[in-house]
Scaffold this motif. Sequence first.
Motif, PDB file in Angstrom:
ATOM      1  N   GLU A 170       0.818  -1.218   0.000  1.00 23.74           N
ATOM      2  CA  GLU A 170       0.000   0.000   0.000  1.00 23.74           C
ATOM      3  C   GLU A 170       0.847   1.261   0.000  1.00 23.74           C
ATOM      4  N   LYS A 171       1.882   1.251   0.798  1.00 23.18           N
ATOM      5  CA  LYS A 171       2.788   2.404   0.812  1.00 23.18           C
ATOM      6  C   LYS A 171       3.643   2.297  -0.445  1.00 23.18           C
ATOM      7  N   GLY A 172       3.531   3.249  -1.336  1.00 25.22           N
ATOM      8  CA  GLY A 172       4.212   3.161  -2.626  1.00 25.22           C
ATOM      9  C   GLY A 172       5.694   3.470  -2.558  1.00 25.22           C
ATOM     10  N   ASP A 173       6.433   2.714  -1.745  1.00 24.77           N
ATOM     11  CA  ASP A 173       7.861   3.003  -1.574  1.00 24.77           C
ATOM     12  C   ASP A 173       8.778   1.998  -2.257  1.00 24.77           C
ATOM     13  N   LEU A 174       8.225   1.090  -3.077  1.00 20.90           N
ATOM     14  CA  LEU A 174       9.089   0.173  -3.813  1.00 20.90           C
ATOM     15  C   LEU A 174       9.726   0.897  -4.995  1.00 20.90           C
ATOM     16  N   LYS A 175      10.951   0.519  -5.304  1.00 21.02           N
ATOM     17  CA  LYS A 175      11.689   1.093  -6.426  1.00 21.02           C
ATOM     18  C   LYS A 175      12.159  -0.030  -7.340  1.00 21.02           C
ATOM     19  N   ALA A 176      12.391   0.293  -8.596  1.00 22.11           N
ATOM     20  CA  ALA A 176      12.979  -0.687  -9.505  1.00 22.11           C
ATOM     21  C   ALA A 176      14.317  -1.136  -8.910  1.00 22.11           C
ATOM     22  N   GLY A 177      14.565  -2.412  -8.908  1.00 21.24           N
ATOM     23  CA  GLY A 177      15.793  -2.956  -8.316  1.00 21.24           C
ATOM     24  C   GLY A 177      15.585  -3.528  -6.923  1.00 21.24           C
ATOM     25  N   ASP A 178      14.468  -3.184  -6.260  1.00 24.68           N
ATOM     26  CA  ASP A 178      14.182  -3.788  -4.955  1.00 24.68           C
ATOM     27  C   ASP A 178      13.957  -5.289  -5.123  1.00 24.68           C
ATOM     28  N   ILE A 179      14.386  -6.060  -4.144  1.00 25.54           N
ATOM     29  CA  ILE A 179      14.157  -7.510  -4.137  1.00 25.54           C
ATOM     30  C   ILE A 179      13.416  -7.854  -2.855  1.00 25.54           C
ATOM     31  N   LEU A 180      12.211  -8.361  -3.025  1.00 27.78           N
ATOM     32  CA  LEU A 180      11.402  -8.820  -1.898  1.00 27.78           C
ATOM     33  C   LEU A 180      11.651 -10.306  -1.685  1.00 27.78           C
ATOM     34  N   THR A 181      11.835 -10.705  -0.446  1.00 29.66           N
ATOM     35  CA  THR A 181      12.069 -12.123  -0.152  1.00 29.66           C
ATOM     36  C   THR A 181      11.117 -12.595   0.945  1.00 29.66           C
ATOM     37  N   GLY A 182      10.862 -13.876   0.943  1.00 28.65           N
ATOM     38  CA  GLY A 182      10.039 -14.515   1.962  1.00 28.65           C
ATOM     39  C   GLY A 182      10.314 -16.001   1.929  1.00 28.65           C
ATOM     40  N   LYS A 183       9.548 -16.780   2.681  1.00 24.32           N
ATOM     41  CA  LYS A 183       9.767 -18.227   2.723  1.00 24.32           C
ATOM     42  C   LYS A 183       8.463 -18.974   2.618  1.00 24.32           C
ATOM     43  N   VAL A 184       8.515 -20.081   1.873  1.00 25.51           N
ATOM     44  CA  VAL A 184       7.437 -21.057   1.873  1.00 25.51           C
ATOM     45  C   VAL A 184       7.878 -22.159   2.827  1.00 25.51           C
ATOM     46  N   HIS A 185       7.043 -22.455   3.808  1.00 29.06           N
ATOM     47  CA  HIS A 185       7.350 -23.461   4.829  1.00 29.06           C
ATOM     48  C   HIS A 185       6.593 -24.746   4.498  1.00 29.06           C
ATOM     49  N   TYR A 186       7.278 -25.895   4.578  1.00 26.47           N
ATOM     50  CA  TYR A 186       6.673 -27.200   4.296  1.00 26.47           C
ATOM     51  C   TYR A 186       6.701 -28.054   5.560  1.00 26.47           C
ATOM     52  N   GLN A 187       5.614 -28.778   5.799  1.00 22.31           N
ATOM     53  CA  GLN A 187       5.553 -29.686   6.950  1.00 22.31           C
ATOM     54  C   GLN A 187       4.958 -31.014   6.498  1.00 22.31           C
TER      55      GLN A 187
END
Length: 195
Positions: A170-187
């Motif tokens: 929502e906050k429009g603070d992303l810029k070209a070149g930003d890399i968003l990361t997260g994790k998929v968890h498996y059980q």
Amino acid sequence: MKISTIGLTTAAVALFCVLAAPSVHADAVKDQAKDTPTQVTIIDSPHSDVAKLELIHVPEKYKFDTKLQANGAYSLNVGVVETDANITVFNDKSTQDWSVKASIEEKTLSTESGKKATVTNFKINGQDLMGEHANQIVHKSEGTKNIDNNTGNLSKEVTNEGLSVSFTKEKGDLKAGDILTGKVHYQLFNTPDAK
């Protein structure tokens, strides 16, 4: 004096015999070898034993690319599964039910500088991991199980076409070149429905 001379002479003769003896080595006797056939039969784990279940492998990385969106809503329908794309479970008992459930850790993606985006949807092989009716099961034992389809290493490939993610920033603070990361968890679970 004679006794000591006899002793020395005897010792010298014994030493000479040892040094002069021919070296002995083993020679195979012709046509005198035999073999015993050896067989190992892999059996199904006995009914009374607890099954050995193990989550062997999950895909190493999921990657997506997108352009900036003015409204902060991103919906990416095709991703890339890097390296080995399989979810693999080991099972030693043909009658054992099992399932692998996947979820998005913390339901966020973030940059190294601390910008955060909220994940609203994630799919693996078209299977929804989020939402009210998502069962999150991405790999499971067959309904009709046997030694061929439910023992050993059991793999399911994650396809690029079935991989998708949606998120909002929502906050429009992303810029070209930003890399968003997260994790998929498996059980891994020992039931067919992870319940």
